[in-house]
Scaffold this active site. Structure first.
Site, mmCIF file in Angstrom:
data_model
loop_
_atom_site.group_PDB
_atom_site.id
_atom_site.type_symbol
_atom_site.label_atom_id
_atom_site.label_comp_id
_atom_site.label_asym_id
_atom_site.label_seq_id
_atom_site.Cartn_x
_atom_site.Cartn_y
_atom_site.Cartn_z
ATOM 1 N N ARG A 1 1.701 6.961 8.764
ATOM 2 C CA ARG A 1 3.009 6.311 8.599
ATOM 3 C C ARG A 1 4.033 7.194 7.899
ATOM 4 N NH1 ARG A 1 -1.112 3.530 8.748
ATOM 5 N NH2 ARG A 1 -1.236 1.607 9.908
ATOM 6 N N HIS B 1 -5.520 8.595 1.343
ATOM 7 C CA HIS B 1 -5.348 8.619 -0.120
ATOM 8 C C HIS B 1 -6.407 9.498 -0.785
ATOM 9 C CE1 HIS B 1 -2.085 5.763 -0.166
ATOM 10 N NE2 HIS B 1 -2.740 5.049 0.724
ATOM 11 N N GLU C 1 -0.715 -4.380 7.997
ATOM 12 C CA GLU C 1 -1.629 -4.473 6.865
ATOM 13 C C GLU C 1 -0.821 -4.904 5.646
ATOM 14 O OE1 GLU C 1 -4.714 -4.327 5.978
ATOM 15 O OE2 GLU C 1 -4.348 -4.073 3.839
ATOM 16 N N CYS D 1 -0.559 -0.294 1.077
ATOM 17 C CA CYS D 1 -0.235 1.003 0.493
ATOM 18 C C CYS D 1 1.054 0.956 -0.319
ATOM 19 C CB CYS D 1 -0.036 2.045 1.604
ATOM 20 S SG CYS D 1 -1.565 2.675 2.277
ATOM 21 N N CYS E 1 -6.134 1.538 0.572
ATOM 22 C CA CYS E 1 -5.924 0.986 1.906
ATOM 23 C C CYS E 1 -7.128 1.260 2.798
ATOM 24 C CB CYS E 1 -4.679 1.601 2.523
ATOM 25 S SG CYS E 1 -4.268 0.871 4.102
HETATM 26 NI NI1 NFE Z 1 -2.135 1.597 4.269
HETATM 27 FE FE1 NFE Z 1 -0.670 4.380 4.622
HETATM 28 C C1 NFE Z 1 -0.342 5.418 6.005
HETATM 29 C C2 NFE Z 1 -0.463 5.608 3.387
HETATM 30 S S1 NFE Z 1 1.166 3.433 4.027
HETATM 31 S S2 NFE Z 1 -1.423 2.696 5.786
HETATM 32 O O1 NFE Z 1 -0.190 6.022 6.960
HETATM 33 O O2 NFE Z 1 -0.372 6.310 2.589
HETATM 34 O O3 NFE Z 1 2.373 3.743 4.867
#
Ligand code: NFE
Length: 568
Positions: free
Chosen positions: A482, A67, A13, A552, A60
């Protein structure tokens, strides 16, 4: 010596560019650059903190929901709002569903094709594929007829010369090692995983109203209904049955398809347990409260730091020690670019100083990324499923130890093999297994509370802004798919005046810092073997093993209410 550029890195992404220097078929240096600039936090300024999560979760659509959770927690932390037990459980279920869903999609749809040669599957013997499949799992679909049908579908695509979702691969690359039968097996499960993920994510629709971006968060709890005797309640016995079914199906898939596939594929690439370790520092905020105390000691995934690959010691983590540098990023700090800033005092003043397009290479000896460089105690940290697994393992978590040791024994590998590209892949699969078993525990807890008449989902005591202090600061965190995600909020006079996010991919994909320490991607790429510099598949293996999300990772904040949008 050759400089190789991969831009954009696909099957991620967002917008990521990787430049590597290659000598004698080995990577000798690497630079990771976020090439997109975005500014969601800007629009939070001046808003009511109770609605921050709605906007923040639009950072995201891949790690959707994470988030929202970190944001609502930041505001609750600032204002001292507590949530009821059922809200804790519902949030855990939504988050663990997201995590498991992400891990399955990452392995099959974003990463597997770095290891699996789809065109080689056309040469497979379906009967032998069935034998292979039955030797590694009890998954009931593993018949020769089934694999022949999958092979015919791929052949139709290949004959049409429109490979669709399998287009653009490096098929036939010398770094592919799987026999045709293993390739056919993996392609079949790639298609299975597409179906599974579509069904499984219905949990978000039940508990969050929709996916992506569930809509039921609320400062102080969750905006949903729960009643054991009411057919119209969102959470009722019928829905509990549905949740249990969806979790059970995912658990079967993880145990009978995902984990066996990871082990089978990894068995053909043992050398990738030696490549891609990187910096060797692992950090996790910890998450998933097992009880209503919400203290770090009750986390299902514990908090801590493993430093320098030392699994004998887990260091405590204090979020006060998190800082960000912009020394090598296209931003300026008012007190100079050598400074480190805690996100609560974060400043983002974008100043692009890279080459004008079209250009061949970035000025990698200067600033070269829209990502900042997060550091803990001035050290780069890898975050994510491997970090969580290592911290839990080194903390002596019995479930994680059993699963990790059992997996290592099957592969005949020592725990140090986890410090690698395939260690990341294996840790993600093991974590999915743990997540789905936790999911059934939490659904059972919710059911039990409902049976005992405890249906409370929201505390309203901090809802009235007149009950808030004049100014407040808060930190919200979450262990997203992540890795470690942090949101910092500053509230003044009932409005947000500053907001800062450090996402997991910023930790992992960020550039060098003031001391020239490489970020985790950059360090992990060192010594990567490159068979064919024209097709650097091996670079993708390590970069993808982190599951990048650059949407992100890049962001902007306006400090202290100074409104200047310098987007370009
Ligand atoms: Ni846009 Fe996310 C995750 C966050 S970025 S995917 O998991 O926060 O690493």
């Amino acid at each position: 010596m050759a400089r190789i550029v991969i831009d954009p890195v696909t099957r991620i992404e967002g917008h990521l560019r990787i430049e590597v220097e290659v000598n004698d078929h080995k990577v000798t240096d690497a630079w990771s650059s976020g090439t997109m600039f975005r500014g969601i936090e800007l629009i939070l300024r001046g808003r009511d903190p109770r609605e921050a999560w709605i906007w923040a979760q639009r950072i995201c659509g891949v790690c959707t929901t994470v988030h929202a959770l970190a944001s609502v927690r930041a505001v609750e932390n600032a204002l001292g709002a507590e949530i009821p037990e059922n809200a804790r459980i519902v949030r855990n279920i939504i988050a663990a569903t997201q995590n498991t869903h992400d891990h399955i999609i990452h392995f099959y749809h974003l990463h597997a094709l770095d290891w699996v040669d789809v065109m080689s599957a056309l040469k497979a013997d379906p009967a032998k594929t069935a034998q292979l499949a039955q030797s590694i799992s009890d998954w009931p679909k593993s018949s020769a007829v089934y694999f022949k049908a999958v092979q015919d579908r791929v052949k139709t695509l290949a004959d049409s010369r429109q490979l669709s979702l399998f287009g653009g691969g490096d098929w036939g690359h010398p770094a592919y090692k799987l026999p045709p039968e293993a390739n056919l097996l993996a392609v079949a499960h790639y298609i299975e995983a597409l179906k599974l993920q579509r069904e499984f994510i219905r949990i978000q629709a039940v508990l969050g109203g929709k996916n992506p971006h569930p809509q039921t968060y609320l400062m102080g709890g969750m905006a949903t209904t729960m009643d054991g005797n009411e057919a119209d309640a969102v959470i009722n016995p019928e829905r509990i049955t549905l949740l249990n079914q969806l979790v059970a199906n995912a658990q079967t898939f993880v145990r009978q398809v995902y984990l066996p596939d990871v082990l089978a594929i990894a068995g053909f690439y043992p050398e990738w347990f030696q490549h891609g370790a990187g910096i060797g520092n692992y950090m996790t905020y910890g998450d998933y409260s097992g009880d209503s105390t919400k203290s770090a000691s009750g986390f299902s995934f514990p908090r801590g730091i493993v430093l320098g690959r030392d699994l004998a010691t887990v260091l405590p983590l204090d979020p006060k020690n998190v800082t960000e540098y912009v020394t090598r990023s296209w931003y300026e700090y008012p007190d100079g670019d050598q400074a480190a800033k805690h996100p609560a005092q974060g400043v983002t003043d974008p100043k692009y100083s890279g080459p004008k397009p079209p250009y061949e290479f970035l000025k990698t000896e200067e600033k070269y990324s829209w990502m900042k460089s997060p550091r803990y105690d001035n050290k780069p940290m890898e975050v994510g499923p491997l970090a969580r697994t290592l911290v839990a393992y080194a903390s002596g978590n019995p479930q994680v130890k059993l699963l990790v040791d059992g997996t290592l024994a099957k592969l005949n590998l020592p725990p140090t093999a986890l410090f690698s590209t395939l260690g990341r892949v294996a840790a993600r699969a093991l974590e999915a297994d743990i997540m789905v078993s936790r999911l059934s525990d939490w659904v059972a807890q919710l059911d039990n509370n409902m049976a005992h008449g405890d249906v409370r989902l929201h505390n309203g005591d901090k809802w009235n802004p007149n009950s808030w202090p004049k100014s407040a600061q808060g930190f919200g965190f979450h262990e997203a798919p992540r890795g470690s995600l942090g949101h910092w909020v500053e509230i003044d006079n009932k409005k947000i005046v500053n907001y800062q996010v450090i996402a997991p991919s910023t930790w992992n994909a960020g550039p060098r810092d003031v001391q020239q320490q490489r970020g985790p991607y950059e360090a992990a790429l060192l010594d990567t073997p490159i068979a064919d510099p024209e097709r650097p598949l091996e670079v993708l293996r390590t970069v993808h093993s982190f599951d990048p999300c650059l949407a992100c990772a890049v962001h902007v904040v306006q400090a202290n209410g100074a409104a200047r949008d310098k987007r370009r």
